[in-house]
Motif scaffolding. Structure first.
Motif, short mmCIF file in Angstrom:
data_model
loop_
_atom_site.label_atom_id
_atom_site.label_comp_id
_atom_site.label_asym_id
_atom_site.label_seq_id
_atom_site.Cartn_x
_atom_site.Cartn_y
_atom_site.Cartn_z
N ALA A 317 -9.06 9.03 3.35
CA ALA A 317 -9.53 9.12 1.97
C ALA A 317 -9.19 7.86 1.17
CB ALA A 317 -8.92 10.34 1.27
N LEU A 318 -8.13 7.17 1.59
CA LEU A 318 -7.73 5.93 0.91
C LEU A 318 -8.15 4.68 1.69
CD1 LEU A 318 -4.27 7.09 -0.46
CD2 LEU A 318 -6.27 6.47 -1.81
N GLY A 319 -9.11 4.85 2.61
CA GLY A 319 -9.73 3.70 3.24
C GLY A 319 -9.23 3.32 4.61
N GLY A 320 -8.25 4.06 5.16
CA GLY A 320 -7.69 3.72 6.46
C GLY A 320 -8.50 4.29 7.62
N PRO A 321 -8.13 3.96 8.87
CA PRO A 321 -8.89 4.39 10.05
C PRO A 321 -8.68 5.86 10.39
CG PRO A 321 -6.95 3.16 10.71
CD PRO A 321 -7.00 3.08 9.22
N ALA A 322 -9.70 6.49 10.94
CA ALA A 322 -9.65 7.92 11.24
C ALA A 322 -8.74 8.25 12.42
CB ALA A 322 -11.06 8.43 11.51
N GLY A 323 -8.61 7.36 13.38
CA GLY A 323 -7.86 7.68 14.59
C GLY A 323 -6.43 7.20 14.59
N LEU A 324 -5.88 6.93 13.42
CA LEU A 324 -4.56 6.30 13.35
C LEU A 324 -3.46 7.14 13.98
CD1 LEU A 324 -2.78 3.97 12.25
CD2 LEU A 324 -2.54 5.31 10.16
N ILE A 325 -3.41 8.42 13.67
CA ILE A 325 -2.26 9.23 14.10
C ILE A 325 -2.26 9.47 15.61
CG2 ILE A 325 -3.20 11.56 13.83
CD1 ILE A 325 -0.44 12.07 12.26
N ASP A 326 -3.45 9.51 16.22
CA ASP A 326 -3.52 9.75 17.66
C ASP A 326 -3.30 8.48 18.47
OD1 ASP A 326 -4.05 12.49 17.41
OD2 ASP A 326 -6.16 12.07 16.99
N ALA A 327 -3.67 7.33 17.92
CA ALA A 327 -3.54 6.08 18.66
C ALA A 327 -3.12 4.95 17.73
CB ALA A 327 -4.86 5.74 19.36
N PRO A 328 -1.88 5.01 17.22
CA PRO A 328 -1.44 3.97 16.28
C PRO A 328 -1.48 2.57 16.88
CG PRO A 328 0.40 5.39 16.98
CD PRO A 328 -0.85 6.03 17.43
N GLU A 329 -1.30 2.46 18.20
CA GLU A 329 -1.27 1.13 18.82
C GLU A 329 -2.62 0.42 18.73
OE1 GLU A 329 -2.64 4.10 21.78
OE2 GLU A 329 -0.97 4.00 20.38
N ARG A 330 -3.70 1.17 18.51
CA ARG A 330 -5.02 0.55 18.38
C ARG A 330 -5.24 -0.06 17.01
NH1 ARG A 330 -9.01 5.27 20.74
NH2 ARG A 330 -8.05 5.50 22.81
N HIS A 331 -4.48 0.38 16.04
CA HIS A 331 -4.76 -0.02 14.66
C HIS A 331 -3.65 -0.84 14.00
CE1 HIS A 331 -8.21 2.70 14.70
NE2 HIS A 331 -7.43 3.62 15.26
N LEU A 332 -2.40 -0.57 14.33
CA LEU A 332 -1.29 -1.24 13.65
C LEU A 332 -1.05 -2.62 14.27
CD1 LEU A 332 1.21 1.75 13.37
CD2 LEU A 332 -0.30 0.85 11.58
N PRO A 333 -0.66 -3.60 13.45
CA PRO A 333 -0.39 -4.94 14.00
C PRO A 333 0.81 -4.94 14.94
CG PRO A 333 0.31 -4.79 11.70
CD PRO A 333 -0.44 -3.54 12.00
N ARG A 334 0.74 -5.79 15.97
CA ARG A 334 1.82 -5.87 16.94
C ARG A 334 2.30 -7.31 17.06
NH1 ARG A 334 -0.37 -2.76 22.18
NH2 ARG A 334 -2.35 -3.67 21.51
N ALA A 335 3.61 -7.48 17.19
CA ALA A 335 4.20 -8.81 17.29
C ALA A 335 3.99 -9.36 18.71
CB ALA A 335 5.68 -8.75 16.97
N PRO A 336 3.81 -10.68 18.84
CA PRO A 336 3.59 -11.25 20.17
C PRO A 336 4.83 -11.28 21.05
CG PRO A 336 3.59 -12.97 18.49
CD PRO A 336 3.62 -11.66 17.76
#
Length: 437
Positions: A317-336
């Motif tokens: 509702a606030l503009g974020g991705p629909a699949g965040l809670i099931d697959a956070p690794e697909r959406h959240l930034p990751r350090a190299p």
């Protein structure tokens, strides 16, 4: 009684009581630009040294509340919120808002950015691609009404006097004033139109107020002033002698909260504090008769998946991705660079300089040293060893997430220095130290 700004400053400088109407006029002048920054700084310093009575604290809080828009709500359930004084690994707000909403409460949570060594809820939410932390009031109202919770930042029209006075306090050495801290926190909560508030006041090596006595003083001030201003409030003193979660950073704490809501990981300390705060909220809002039943309802909201569903709906509702809670690794930034922080010797964790862990996150780029600094949301620590944990070749102190090998090495050294390792087993303090109000 109307006083010239300099007369009000002089009265407080000399230790005299300020009439409520004079405080109201001074704050109105601050909001409208008739009170100068120099006068506001002098007022803050006079309060810092002379203090305010309960009547004055309530008057200052109400005046700052009324300096901008005051929200009102017409909802079928109680409007509730929780505020933490800040710590390391304290990502409770992300889970708690959804859990309370899943139990029938409405949580319009106005949160802040990182302050000093502590992480900010808004900086964590900025890790989520597309999530709007500064929606207009209409969207804020709609999401709260339809989803049950909305976690956002302070809008420009909510308690603007607080924003101006805080900026002045930040550069004049008056941030630590108990009176001004109380008014700053509560003016925003009162402006949000709440019907109940629970304060999480931290004490320990990772808290702003390290001693239990100092933390108790702040908690008592917040509870007394909030109730005096018409907002039913309770406070819990909670332990911050070690990170609350095993993650410290921005995206890593969001991932931690998502794992908690989805049931992939529920660490006992984090779970205990989250349940205790949520139970106080439900009882305060009349949704449960006692804390034991309230905790059972919150547990059920987690186990059934209702809390996770509420969080997902809020994010989209606030503009974020629909699949965040099931697959956070697909959406959240990751350090190299992701690597373990080896323990310097085998043994048990006997003490943690928790503040230093928070400072190490800032050193990685996960916090600010200047207000204009950009944040690297991907960096931080995971798998932080807790007090009493056995560490050694098979159990590192933590896992560092860094932008470069050099930054990882520096952060590794800082974490090693923050941990004291011995041979004896230690017992950590209880998560909940006291209840006030």
């Amino acid at each position: 009684m109307t006083l010239l700004p300099q007369e009000l400053i002089r009265l407080k400088r000399d230790g005299r009581a300020l009439p409520p109407e004079a405080i109201e006029a001074f704050i109105a002048g601050l909001t409208e630009g008739r009170v100068t920054e120099g006068q506001a700084a002098a007022f803050a310093m006079a309060v810092f040294f002379r203090g305010l009575s309960l009547t004055e604290r309530v008057a200052l809080t109400r005046a700052m509340q009324r300096s901008g828009t005051v929200l009102t709500w017409d909802l079928p359930g109680p409007v509730l919120d929780k505020h933490s004084t800040g710590g390391v690994g304290d990502t409770v707000s992300l889970a708690l808002a959804a859990m309370v909403a899943a139990c029938g409460g409405y949580v319009p949570m106005i949160s802040g950015r990182g302050l000093g060594h502590t992480g900010g809820t808004l900086d964590k939410l900025d890790s989520i691609p597309g999530y709007t932390t500064a929606p207009d009031v209409a969207l804020f109202r709609r999401v709260t009404r339809e989803v049950g919770c909305a976690v956002i930042g302070q809008t420009p029209d909510l308690a603007p006097a607080d924003r101006r006075l805080y900026a002045i306090r930040d550069v004049t050495g008056t941030v630590e004033s108990l009176d001004l801290i109380t008014a700053s926190i509560l003016s925003k909560k009162l402006a949000a139109g709440l019907q109940g508030l629970v304060m999480d006041v931290k004490a320990g090596s990772g808290a702003f107020m390290a001693s239990t006595e100092e933390a108790r003083g702040l908690a008592e001030s917040l509870v007394t002033v909030a109730n005096g201003a018409g907002l039913p409030t309770r406070a819990l003193l909670t332990d911050m002698d070690q990170p609350l979660a095993s993650a410290a950073g921005n995206a890593v704490e969001v991932a931690y909260a998502l794992d908690y809501l989805a049931g992939r990981r529920r660490e006992p300390r984090f779970h205990a504090v989250t349940l205790a705060l949520g139970a106080e909220m439900l009882v305060l809002g009349g949704l449960s008769p006692e804390t034991s039943e309230a905790e059972a309802r919150l547990e059920a909201a987690l186990v059934s998946g209702r809390a996770a569903e509420v969080f997902s709906r809020m994010v989209t509702a606030l503009g974020g991705p629909a699949g965040l809670i099931d697959a956070p690794e697909r959406h959240l930034p990751r350090a190299p660079v992701v690597r373990p922080v080896p323990a310097p010797r085998a043994g048990r964790v006997g003490a943690i300089a928790t503040r230093d862990v928070g400072v190490a996150v800032i050193g990685l780029g996960g916090g600010r040293t200047r207000p204009q600094d950009a944040i690297d949301h991907a960096v931080g620590f995971t798998d932080l060893a807790e007090l009493g944990a056995e560490v050694g070749p098979d159990r590192p102190l933590a896992v560092v997430h860094a932008r470069s090998e050099a930054e990882a090495a520096r952060a590794e050294a800082e974490v090693v220095a923050a941990y004291r390792i011995g041979a004896e087993a230690v017992t950590a303090r209880a998560e909940i130290l006291e209840r006030i109000g």
